[in-house]
Design a protein around this motif. Structure first.
Motif, PDB file in Angstrom:
ATOM      1  N   ILE A 133      -2.981  73.472-110.604  1.00 53.88           N
ATOM      2  CA  ILE A 133      -2.874  73.934-111.917  1.00 53.88           C
ATOM      3  C   ILE A 133      -3.886  74.907-112.536  1.00 53.88           C
ATOM      4  CG2 ILE A 133      -2.731  72.925-114.195  1.00 53.88           C
ATOM      5  CD1 ILE A 133      -1.333  70.362-112.987  1.00 53.88           C
ATOM      6  N   LYS A 134      -5.217  74.608-112.199  1.00 55.53           N
ATOM      7  CA  LYS A 134      -6.035  75.087-112.727  1.00 55.53           C
ATOM      8  C   LYS A 134      -6.254  76.740-112.341  1.00 55.53           C
ATOM      9  CE  LYS A 134     -11.192  75.028-112.035  1.00 55.53           C
ATOM     10  NZ  LYS A 134     -12.489  74.238-111.344  1.00 55.53           N
ATOM     11  N   TYR A 135      -5.480  77.061-111.263  1.00 56.90           N
ATOM     12  CA  TYR A 135      -5.303  78.393-110.783  1.00 56.90           C
ATOM     13  C   TYR A 135      -3.862  79.192-110.917  1.00 56.90           C
ATOM     14  CZ  TYR A 135      -9.655  76.963-108.451  1.00 56.90           C
ATOM     15  OH  TYR A 135     -10.995  76.510-108.290  1.00 56.90           O
ATOM     16  N   SER A 136      -3.079  78.574-111.468  1.00 49.64           N
ATOM     17  CA  SER A 136      -2.045  78.748-111.890  1.00 49.64           C
ATOM     18  C   SER A 136      -1.670  79.809-113.040  1.00 49.64           C
ATOM     19  CB  SER A 136      -0.709  77.696-111.905  1.00 49.64           C
ATOM     20  OG  SER A 136       0.456  78.158-111.891  1.00 49.64           O
ATOM     21  N   ILE A 137      -2.337  80.795-112.819  1.00 48.20           N
ATOM     22  CA  ILE A 137      -2.436  81.737-113.852  1.00 48.20           C
ATOM     23  C   ILE A 137      -2.038  83.081-113.686  1.00 48.20           C
ATOM     24  CG2 ILE A 137      -4.405  80.393-115.184  1.00 48.20           C
ATOM     25  CD1 ILE A 137      -6.246  82.387-113.976  1.00 48.20           C
ATOM     26  N   PRO A 138      -1.582  84.001-114.465  1.00 49.46           N
ATOM     27  CA  PRO A 138      -1.149  85.304-114.000  1.00 49.46           C
ATOM     28  C   PRO A 138      -1.881  86.215-113.124  1.00 49.46           C
ATOM     29  CG  PRO A 138      -1.010  85.012-116.454  1.00 49.46           C
ATOM     30  CD  PRO A 138      -1.785  83.874-115.942  1.00 49.46           C
ATOM     31  N   GLU A 139      -3.266  86.093-113.344  1.00 50.20           N
ATOM     32  CA  GLU A 139      -4.364  86.840-112.434  1.00 50.20           C
ATOM     33  C   GLU A 139      -4.020  86.301-110.884  1.00 50.20           C
ATOM     34  OE1 GLU A 139      -5.130  85.281-115.197  1.00 50.20           O
ATOM     35  OE2 GLU A 139      -6.539  86.490-116.344  1.00 50.20           O
ATOM     36  N   VAL A 140      -4.118  85.002-110.721  1.00 51.01           N
ATOM     37  CA  VAL A 140      -3.664  84.391-109.203  1.00 51.01           C
ATOM     38  C   VAL A 140      -2.232  84.806-108.849  1.00 51.01           C
ATOM     39  CG1 VAL A 140      -3.912  82.717-107.875  1.00 51.01           C
ATOM     40  CG2 VAL A 140      -5.657  82.885-109.547  1.00 51.01           C
ATOM     41  N   LYS A 141      -1.453  84.661-109.580  1.00 45.51           N
ATOM     42  CA  LYS A 141       0.087  84.867-109.339  1.00 45.51           C
ATOM     43  C   LYS A 141       0.190  86.505-109.034  1.00 45.51           C
ATOM     44  CE  LYS A 141       1.907  81.091-111.648  1.00 45.51           C
ATOM     45  NZ  LYS A 141       2.739  80.655-112.640  1.00 45.51           N
ATOM     46  N   SER A 142      -0.231  87.398-109.600  1.00 42.32           N
ATOM     47  CA  SER A 142      -0.319  88.927-109.313  1.00 42.32           C
ATOM     48  C   SER A 142      -0.956  89.257-108.079  1.00 42.32           C
ATOM     49  CB  SER A 142      -0.775  89.628-110.753  1.00 42.32           C
ATOM     50  OG  SER A 142      -2.214  89.500-110.559  1.00 42.32           O
ATOM     51  N   ARG A 143      -1.918  88.420-107.671  1.00 43.20           N
ATOM     52  CA  ARG A 143      -2.595  88.759-106.442  1.00 43.20           C
ATOM     53  C   ARG A 143      -1.976  88.141-105.204  1.00 43.20           C
ATOM     54  NH1 ARG A 143      -7.757  91.186-106.975  1.00 43.20           N
ATOM     55  NH2 ARG A 143      -8.607  90.661-109.062  1.00 43.20           N
ATOM     56  N   ILE A 144      -1.354  87.030-105.448  1.00 37.84           N
ATOM     57  CA  ILE A 144      -0.234  86.661-104.435  1.00 37.84           C
ATOM     58  C   ILE A 144       0.738  87.444-104.292  1.00 37.84           C
ATOM     59  CG2 ILE A 144       1.145  84.572-103.804  1.00 37.84           C
ATOM     60  CD1 ILE A 144      -0.674  82.634-105.444  1.00 37.84           C
ATOM     61  N   ALA A 145       1.250  88.269-105.672  1.00 41.75           N
ATOM     62  CA  ALA A 145       2.494  88.917-105.327  1.00 41.75           C
ATOM     63  C   ALA A 145       1.985  90.295-104.571  1.00 41.75           C
ATOM     64  CB  ALA A 145       2.818  89.342-106.747  1.00 41.75           C
ATOM     65  N   VAL A 146       0.993  90.900-104.776  1.00 43.76           N
ATOM     66  CA  VAL A 146       0.516  91.893-104.068  1.00 43.76           C
ATOM     67  C   VAL A 146       0.149  91.681-102.739  1.00 43.76           C
ATOM     68  CG1 VAL A 146      -1.434  93.483-103.535  1.00 43.76           C
ATOM     69  CG2 VAL A 146      -0.638  92.936-105.927  1.00 43.76           C
TER      70      VAL A 146
END
Length: 197
Positions: free
Chosen positions: A106-119
Motif C-alpha cells: 500500500i505504501k508503494y502503490s502510487i503513480p510513480e511506482v506504477k509508471s516505473r512498473i509499466a515501463v
C-alpha cells in the motif's frame, strides 16, 4: 500434335526447375545455422541482468512483496543452452513483469511506482517480442537488457526515496498548511455576488 509436344515440353521444364540442388540447400542450411549461432552468442554475452537489491528498502521488499522477489529471481537466472531457452526465459520474464502490479504494498502503490512498473513491463515485453521473430535482432535485445537494468535500478531508488520521505516527521500544523495550499480545496477570496431579483 503441336499442342501435346508443347505441353510435354512445358511439363519437363517445370519438373526440372522444381528440383532443388541438395548442395545448394545444404549450403543455405549451414549459413542459417552459423547465423543463429552468432545471434545466440551475442545474446548470451549481453544477457546480464542486475537482479541484486541495491538498497535496504529493496531488500526488505523482497521479503514482503512476493511478485518483486520472484521477478528479481527470474532476472538472475540466465538460460544457457539455446535460443529456445532464451525464448522461454523471455516469455517467463514477461509474465513475471505483468504480475508486478499485483499486491503492490500500500505504501508503494502510487503513480510513480506504477509508471516505473509499466515501463519495465514494456521493455521486458519488447525483448519477448524480438526474441520470437524469425530474424532475431540480437543487438536490439542486448540494448533492451541494459535499459531494463537501468529501469530496475531507478525503481529501486524510487522505492527507497518513498520510504525515506515517509519517515520524515511532520511538524505541528504542517498538515493544515498543506491542505490550505491545495487549490482544489481553497475557498475563493472573491465570493460571487448573488443577484437579487
Amino acid at each position: 500434335m503441336k499442342l501435346s509436344f508443347s505441353s510435354l515440353l512445358l511439363i519437363l521444364v517445370l519438373l526440372s526447375s522444381c528440383q532443388e540442388d541438395p548442395k545448394v540447400r545444404a549450403l543455405q542450411q549451414e549459413k542459417e545455422t552459423q547465423k543463429r549461432e552468432v545471434i545466440f552468442s551475442n545474446i548470451n554475452k549481453g544477457w546480464n541482468f542486475n537482479s541484486q537489491p541495491l538498497n535496504q528498502t529493496s531488500r526488505e521488499l523482497t521479503t514482503n512483496w512476493a511478485e518483486w522477489r520472484v521477478f528479481l529471481n527470474e532476472l538472475g537466472q540466465k538460460p544457457k543452452s539455446s535460443i529456445g531457452a532464451f525464448q522461454q526465459k523471455a516469455k517467463t520474464l514477461s509474465k513475471r513483469a505483468a504480475e508486478l502490479n499485483i499486491n503492490i504494498p500500500i505504501k508503494y502503490s502510487i503513480p510513480e511506482v506504477k509508471s516505473r512498473i509499466a515501463v519495465l513491463t514494456t521493455k521486458v515485453n519488447a525483448i519477448n517480442l524480438y526474441i520470437h521473430l524469425n530474424q532475431i535482432p540480437d543487438q536490439k535485445i542486448v540494448q533492451l537488457v541494459q535499459e531494463i537494468n537501468t529501469e530496475v535500478a531507478s525503481m529501486q531508488w524510487q522505492l527507497d526515496e518513498i520510504k525515506r520521505k515517509s519517515e520524515i516527521k511532520t511538524e505541528d500544523g504542517e498538515g493544515d498548511m498543506l491542505r490550505m495550499l491545495d487549490t482544489a480545496r481553497a475557498v475563493p477570496t472573491n465570493p460571487v455576488p448573488k443577484i437579487i431579483k
